[in-house]
Scaffold this motif. Structure first.
Motif, short mmCIF file in Angstrom:
data_model
loop_
_atom_site.label_atom_id
_atom_site.label_comp_id
_atom_site.label_asym_id
_atom_site.label_seq_id
_atom_site.Cartn_x
_atom_site.Cartn_y
_atom_site.Cartn_z
N LEU A 1 0.85 -1.20 0.00
CA LEU A 1 0.00 0.00 0.00
C LEU A 1 0.88 1.25 0.00
O LEU A 1 0.75 2.13 0.84
CB LEU A 1 -0.90 0.03 1.25
CG LEU A 1 -1.96 -1.05 1.39
CD1 LEU A 1 -2.70 -0.90 2.70
CD2 LEU A 1 -2.94 -1.02 0.24
N GLY A 2 1.80 1.31 -0.94
CA GLY A 2 2.82 2.36 -1.11
C GLY A 2 2.76 3.56 -0.18
O GLY A 2 3.65 3.76 0.64
N GLU A 3 1.66 4.34 -0.26
CA GLU A 3 1.70 5.64 0.41
C GLU A 3 1.25 5.63 1.87
O GLU A 3 1.15 6.69 2.48
CB GLU A 3 0.81 6.64 -0.35
CG GLU A 3 1.35 7.01 -1.72
CD GLU A 3 0.23 7.07 -2.72
OE1 GLU A 3 -0.84 7.62 -2.37
OE2 GLU A 3 0.40 6.58 -3.85
N LEU A 4 0.96 4.47 2.41
CA LEU A 4 0.47 4.47 3.78
C LEU A 4 1.53 4.99 4.76
O LEU A 4 2.66 4.55 4.75
CB LEU A 4 0.07 3.04 4.19
CG LEU A 4 -0.55 2.92 5.58
CD1 LEU A 4 -1.97 3.46 5.60
CD2 LEU A 4 -0.54 1.47 6.06
N ASN A 5 1.15 5.99 5.55
CA ASN A 5 2.06 6.46 6.59
C ASN A 5 1.31 6.54 7.92
O ASN A 5 0.09 6.38 7.98
CB ASN A 5 2.69 7.81 6.22
CG ASN A 5 1.63 8.87 5.98
OD1 ASN A 5 0.62 8.94 6.67
ND2 ASN A 5 1.84 9.71 4.97
N TRP A 6 2.05 6.81 8.96
CA TRP A 6 1.49 6.77 10.31
C TRP A 6 0.37 7.81 10.47
O TRP A 6 -0.66 7.53 11.11
CB TRP A 6 2.60 6.96 11.35
CG TRP A 6 2.13 7.00 12.77
CD1 TRP A 6 2.22 8.03 13.64
CD2 TRP A 6 1.45 5.95 13.49
NE1 TRP A 6 1.66 7.72 14.84
CE2 TRP A 6 1.17 6.43 14.79
CE3 TRP A 6 1.06 4.65 13.17
CZ2 TRP A 6 0.53 5.67 15.75
CZ3 TRP A 6 0.41 3.88 14.14
CH2 TRP A 6 0.16 4.40 15.41
N GLU A 7 0.56 8.99 9.89
CA GLU A 7 -0.46 10.04 9.99
C GLU A 7 -1.80 9.55 9.42
O GLU A 7 -2.84 9.70 10.03
CB GLU A 7 -0.01 11.31 9.24
CG GLU A 7 0.91 12.20 10.03
CD GLU A 7 0.42 12.45 11.45
OE1 GLU A 7 -0.72 12.93 11.62
OE2 GLU A 7 1.15 12.13 12.42
N LYS A 8 -1.71 8.94 8.23
CA LYS A 8 -2.92 8.42 7.58
C LYS A 8 -3.53 7.30 8.44
O LYS A 8 -4.73 7.25 8.65
CB LYS A 8 -2.59 7.87 6.20
CG LYS A 8 -2.54 8.89 5.09
CD LYS A 8 -2.06 8.18 3.85
CE LYS A 8 -2.87 8.58 2.64
NZ LYS A 8 -2.49 7.78 1.48
N TRP A 9 -2.64 6.42 8.90
CA TRP A 9 -3.12 5.26 9.66
C TRP A 9 -3.82 5.69 10.95
O TRP A 9 -4.79 5.07 11.37
CB TRP A 9 -1.94 4.33 9.97
CG TRP A 9 -2.35 3.05 10.66
CD1 TRP A 9 -2.03 2.66 11.91
CD2 TRP A 9 -3.17 2.00 10.11
NE1 TRP A 9 -2.59 1.44 12.19
CE2 TRP A 9 -3.29 1.02 11.11
CE3 TRP A 9 -3.81 1.79 8.88
CZ2 TRP A 9 -4.03 -0.16 10.92
CZ3 TRP A 9 -4.55 0.63 8.69
CH2 TRP A 9 -4.65 -0.32 9.70
N ARG A 10 -3.31 6.77 11.57
CA ARG A 10 -3.92 7.24 12.81
C ARG A 10 -5.36 7.64 12.63
O ARG A 10 -6.17 7.56 13.55
CB ARG A 10 -3.11 8.40 13.40
CG ARG A 10 -2.07 7.87 14.38
CD ARG A 10 -1.20 8.97 14.92
NE ARG A 10 -1.98 10.09 15.43
CZ ARG A 10 -1.45 11.26 15.80
NH1 ARG A 10 -0.15 11.43 15.69
NH2 ARG A 10 -2.18 12.23 16.26
N SER A 11 -5.69 8.11 11.42
CA SER A 11 -7.11 8.42 11.17
C SER A 11 -7.76 7.35 10.27
O SER A 11 -8.81 7.58 9.67
CB SER A 11 -7.27 9.82 10.58
OG SER A 11 -6.31 10.01 9.59
N PHE A 12 -7.10 6.18 10.24
CA PHE A 12 -7.59 5.01 9.48
C PHE A 12 -7.96 5.35 8.03
O PHE A 12 -9.03 5.03 7.55
CB PHE A 12 -8.79 4.37 10.19
CG PHE A 12 -8.95 2.91 9.85
CD1 PHE A 12 -8.04 1.97 10.32
CD2 PHE A 12 -9.97 2.47 9.03
CE1 PHE A 12 -8.15 0.63 9.98
CE2 PHE A 12 -10.10 1.11 8.70
CZ PHE A 12 -9.17 0.20 9.19
#
Ligand SMILES: [Zn+2]
Length: 388
Positions: A375-386
């Motif tokens: 999922l190339g662009e997944l980062n922690w910021e994005k993940w924190r807001s799912f």
């Protein structure tokens, strides 16, 4: 499958797996490989070769003895069993003195689990539908024929217990029971035990029972579990064991006769610790699930009772494929971390913390997905807001 040559590929496959198999030292990953090999015994419609599982065959053969016991009461072996295990105080349909161990005890216990001894009224037994009446009944082994009078074409049912129907609740239950009984058609033949829809005693077939057991035994895991490569093998395996109720909870250890200082759930300390309780229905675990569901922007389930049910709920969501996988990974991470925390409380005397657990679940699921999913662009910021 009657010919020996048809079995050769299966025997070969098992030999390959078993020569390098050292059961005691097998890791979760190793066990998983073995499980994959064992899948050849699954029914054809479940992706196996249709050989049928050995455990199901064994159970089916044991159930056959129960059916024979009920249908051949005059045979010598059945009379011997009655003489050894019979007891006038016993309310069960199959006699068993639980102090006497052995094959018969295993067979009867299996029958109890399969509800083979129950008299059905639709989907459940009268005893289950009217527990208060059953409690009140003085002769719990009475026959159906003791409780009705045939008047030409009509049948009059009556409450014949030594204990009268004394309160309004009992009378109401009896009225409800009568309304069910009125639809029952009585024939004058002697009682027999039948296998489901079969019409004759002789129709009982071990293979039919085995197929049914195969279906029941495989349906839960194959329906709700997916072998998701986004999560580690050991976690896939853990979830699989949870669904099969094969993790070492206090309840499971107690059944295996381990002596424990307590069998209560370590999180709430007021309920027996089973897998489904600890990981889902415990009030403390529910606090965690509530926050996790909110974080994933999913509706909070109105009730949560088991891991299988939670997996069914998330399977039913209509969302994009990768979102669905991420949800599955988070559910797996939640169960995994609840179990890990439970072990740390018991074995390392750590304190329970919802905040720490939530942090761990988000972090570990992020690590899994970041490293394993493409999922190339997944980062922690994005993940924190799912956001996937
Ligand atoms: Zn609890």
């Amino acid at each position: 499958m009657g010919l020996i040559k048809n079995w050769k590929p299966i025997v070969k496959r098992f030999e390959e797996k078993l020569t390098s198999w050292k059961a005691r030292t097998l890791s979760f990953g190793g066990r998983l490989t073995l499980i994959e090999a064992v899948l050849v015994v699954a029914p054809k419609n479940k992706g196996g070769l249709g050989v049928g599982s050995l455990a199901a065959s064994n159970k089916a053969l044991m159930i056959k003895w129960l059916v024979r016991f009920k249908n051949e009461p005059a045979s010598l072996w059945a009379r011997s069993i009655t003489a050894i295990h019979g007891d006038s105080r016993c309310h069960s349909y199959i006699p068993l003195k639980s102090s006497i161990g052995g094959v018969w005890k295993s067979i009867v216990n299996l029958g109890r689990k399969s509800q083979i001894q129950s008299i059905n009224a639709g989907n459940s037994t009268l005893r289950e539908m009217f527990p208060d009446l059953y409690e009140l009944e003085s002769d719990k082994r009475c026959f159906v024929s003791d409780r009705y009078i045939m008047n030409h074409e009509s049948i009059d049912w009556f409450w014949g217990s030594g204990n009268p129907l004394s309160n309004a609740n009992n009378i109401e239950e009896w009225a409800a029971c009568l309304s069910i009984l009125q639809n029952v058609v009585i024939n004058r033949d002697s009682d027999v035990w039948l296998w489901k829809s079969s019409e004759k005693v002789a129709d009982f077939a071990v293979s039919a029972v085995r197929n049914e057991l195969d279906y029941i035994d495989t349906i839960k895991e194959t329906k709700v579990l997916c072998w998701l490569h986004w999560i580690p093998k050991k976690v896939n395996c853990f979830l699989w064991r949870v669904v099969l109720d094969r993790i070492a909870t206090r309840e499971a250890l107690m059944i295996r006769r381990f002596h424990l200082p307590s069998n209560q759930c370590i999180l709430c300390n007021n309920t027996l610790e089973s897998a489904d309780h600890l990981l889902v229905s415990c009030e403390t675990a529910k606090q965690v699930w509530l926050i996790i569901f909110q974080w994933m922007k999913l509706p909070i389930p109105s009730y949560m009772i088991s891991v299988v049910q939670v997996l069914e709920i998330i399977n039913s969501y209509k969302s994009q494929k990768n979102t669905k996988r991420a949800i599955y990974a988070v559910v797996a991470a939640t169960c995994w971390n609840l179990w890990k925390m439970r072990n740390e409380i018991i074995f390392k005397q750590k304190a329970f913390s919802v905040a720490k657990l939530i942090g761990d679940i988000k972090a570990i699921s992020f690590t899994w997905i970041k490293n394993r999913a493409d999922l190339g662009e997944l980062n922690w910021e994005k993940w924190r807001s799912f956001k996937i």
